[in-house]
Scaffold this motif. Structure first.
Motif, PDB file in Angstrom:
ATOM      1  N   LEU A   9      39.370  38.724  34.012  1.00 24.14           N
ATOM      2  CA  LEU A   9      39.039  38.205  35.338  1.00 24.14           C
ATOM      3  C   LEU A   9      37.784  38.887  35.885  1.00 24.14           C
ATOM      4  O   LEU A   9      36.947  38.253  36.530  1.00 24.14           O
ATOM      5  CB  LEU A   9      40.231  38.408  36.277  1.00 24.14           C
ATOM      6  N   ALA A  10      37.631  40.170  35.589  1.00 23.63           N
ATOM      7  CA  ALA A  10      36.416  40.886  35.996  1.00 23.63           C
ATOM      8  C   ALA A  10      35.199  40.334  35.262  1.00 23.63           C
ATOM      9  O   ALA A  10      34.111  40.213  35.859  1.00 23.63           O
ATOM     10  CB  ALA A  10      36.570  42.385  35.732  1.00 23.63           C
ATOM     11  N   VAL A  11      35.355  39.988  34.005  1.00 22.16           N
ATOM     12  CA  VAL A  11      34.249  39.365  33.256  1.00 22.16           C
ATOM     13  C   VAL A  11      33.868  38.039  33.913  1.00 22.16           C
ATOM     14  O   VAL A  11      32.683  37.740  34.096  1.00 22.16           O
ATOM     15  CB  VAL A  11      34.640  39.167  31.776  1.00 22.16           C
ATOM     16  N   SER A  33      31.776  33.056  32.106  1.00 20.63           N
ATOM     17  CA  SER A  33      32.760  32.954  33.191  1.00 20.63           C
ATOM     18  C   SER A  33      33.968  32.138  32.759  1.00 20.63           C
ATOM     19  O   SER A  33      35.113  32.516  33.014  1.00 20.63           O
ATOM     20  CB  SER A  33      32.131  32.308  34.432  1.00 20.63           C
ATOM     21  N   ILE A  34      33.705  31.018  32.101  1.00 20.13           N
ATOM     22  CA  ILE A  34      34.806  30.163  31.635  1.00 20.13           C
ATOM     23  C   ILE A  34      35.640  30.894  30.589  1.00 20.13           C
ATOM     24  O   ILE A  34      36.876  30.850  30.621  1.00 20.13           O
ATOM     25  CB  ILE A  34      34.261  28.830  31.095  1.00 20.13           C
ATOM     26  N   ALA A  35      34.977  31.583  29.673  1.00 18.30           N
ATOM     27  CA  ALA A  35      35.702  32.331  28.647  1.00 18.30           C
ATOM     28  C   ALA A  35      36.534  33.445  29.270  1.00 18.30           C
ATOM     29  O   ALA A  35      37.696  33.673  28.872  1.00 18.30           O
ATOM     30  CB  ALA A  35      34.728  32.906  27.624  1.00 18.30           C
ATOM     31  N   SER A  40      41.787  35.433  30.780  1.00 15.82           N
ATOM     32  CA  SER A  40      42.668  35.954  31.815  1.00 15.82           C
ATOM     33  C   SER A  40      43.913  35.076  31.964  1.00 15.82           C
ATOM     34  O   SER A  40      45.023  35.586  32.135  1.00 15.82           O
ATOM     35  CB  SER A  40      41.922  36.038  33.144  1.00 15.82           C
ATOM     36  N   ALA A  41      43.720  33.771  31.892  1.00 10.61           N
ATOM     37  CA  ALA A  41      44.862  32.858  32.003  1.00 10.61           C
ATOM     38  C   ALA A  41      45.834  33.053  30.847  1.00 10.61           C
ATOM     39  O   ALA A  41      47.057  33.090  31.049  1.00 10.61           O
ATOM     40  CB  ALA A  41      44.374  31.412  32.044  1.00 10.61           C
ATOM     41  N   LEU A  42      45.308  33.197  29.634  1.00 12.49           N
ATOM     42  CA  LEU A  42      46.186  33.411  28.473  1.00 12.49           C
ATOM     43  C   LEU A  42      46.944  34.728  28.581  1.00 12.49           C
ATOM     44  O   LEU A  42      48.144  34.792  28.302  1.00 12.49           O
ATOM     45  CB  LEU A  42      45.375  33.377  27.187  1.00 12.49           C
ATOM     46  N   ALA A  43      46.254  35.779  28.992  1.00 13.82           N
ATOM     47  CA  ALA A  43      46.923  37.076  29.125  1.00 13.82           C
ATOM     48  C   ALA A  43      47.930  37.061  30.277  1.00 13.82           C
ATOM     49  O   ALA A  43      48.962  37.730  30.204  1.00 13.82           O
ATOM     50  CB  ALA A  43      45.889  38.179  29.337  1.00 13.82           C
ATOM     51  N   LEU A  61      39.692  40.647  42.513  1.00 15.96           N
ATOM     52  CA  LEU A  61      39.017  40.004  41.386  1.00 15.96           C
ATOM     53  C   LEU A  61      39.134  38.482  41.441  1.00 15.96           C
ATOM     54  O   LEU A  61      38.199  37.771  41.073  1.00 15.96           O
ATOM     55  CB  LEU A  61      39.559  40.534  40.061  1.00 15.96           C
ATOM     56  N   THR A  62      40.266  37.980  41.910  1.00 19.02           N
ATOM     57  CA  THR A  62      40.422  36.536  42.048  1.00 19.02           C
ATOM     58  C   THR A  62      39.422  35.992  43.057  1.00 19.02           C
ATOM     59  O   THR A  62      38.728  35.003  42.798  1.00 19.02           O
ATOM     60  CB  THR A  62      41.862  36.181  42.472  1.00 19.02           C
ATOM     61  N   ALA A  63      39.331  36.623  44.212  1.00 16.71           N
ATOM     62  CA  ALA A  63      38.381  36.165  45.230  1.00 16.71           C
ATOM     63  C   ALA A  63      36.947  36.276  44.738  1.00 16.71           C
ATOM     64  O   ALA A  63      36.140  35.353  44.909  1.00 16.71           O
ATOM     65  CB  ALA A  63      38.573  36.963  46.516  1.00 16.71           C
TER      66      ALA A  63
END
Length: 171
Positions: A9-11, A33-35, A40-43, A61-63
């Motif tokens: 998410l930081a990436v 960003s997409i990667a 992050s979604a998979l983890a 990080l989400t914001a």
């Protein structure tokens, strides 16, 4: 897995900094960003709900990812739209008629993120209505309505996707 998800998410949040230099193409920043968001979604699917410091990090990080990552995503969407057969013969069309779009996009993604994380997804409708009413006089200019629809849709979808990953970590 929580740490991996937060790092990804930081990436996603920091990757748009690559596109700050005018000589740098926007594709690498958007792709990274997409990667990062996908990783992050998979983890996040293999984590337990976060609490304490990881919760605070998730919210921040989400914001940040929602607000910063939308800019390159919108630029990529505009470039894809210009490559369509009906986009006209000009290789580099003049800048769009809507001024202040980047600043408005940052504010829009921030408001969408705040409304989702606050548990009020109906706020997205309010944000879209306010933006539509504010831009209404400008939407009659050539290409303005297309720019408005593509930019707003991409921006909001990016913010919603990032908030979905954040929610997966929180719940």
């Amino acid at each position: 897995m929580t740490v991996l998800s937060l790092v990804c998410l930081a990436v996603a949040a920091l990757a748009p900094a690559l596109a700050l230099r005018p000589s740098m193409p926007v594709w690498p920043a958007a792709s990274l960003s997409i990667a990062g968001l996908a990783g992050s979604a998979l983890a996040a699917t293999a984590t337990t709900p976060v609490q304490g410091v990881p919760l605070a990090a998730t919210l921040i990080l989400t914001a940040t990812a929602a607000i910063t990552g939308g800019g390159p995503a919108v630029l990529v969407a505009f470039r894809i739209a210009r490559r369509q057969p009906d986009a006209g013969p000009e290789p580099t069309p003049p800048p769009g008629p809507l001024r202040g779009g980047r600043v408005i996009g940052v504010l829009e993604r921030g408001a969408v993120t705040a409304s989702i994380l606050a548990g009020w997804p109906e706020g997205i409708a309010v944000i879209m209505a306010v933006k539509g009413l504010a831009r209404y006089p400008e939407l009659r200019e050539p290409n303005a309505s297309e720019q408005f629809i593509i930019g707003t849709s991409t921006s909001v979808l990016w913010a919603v996707a990032v908030c979905g990953v954040g929610q997966a970590l929180i719940t």
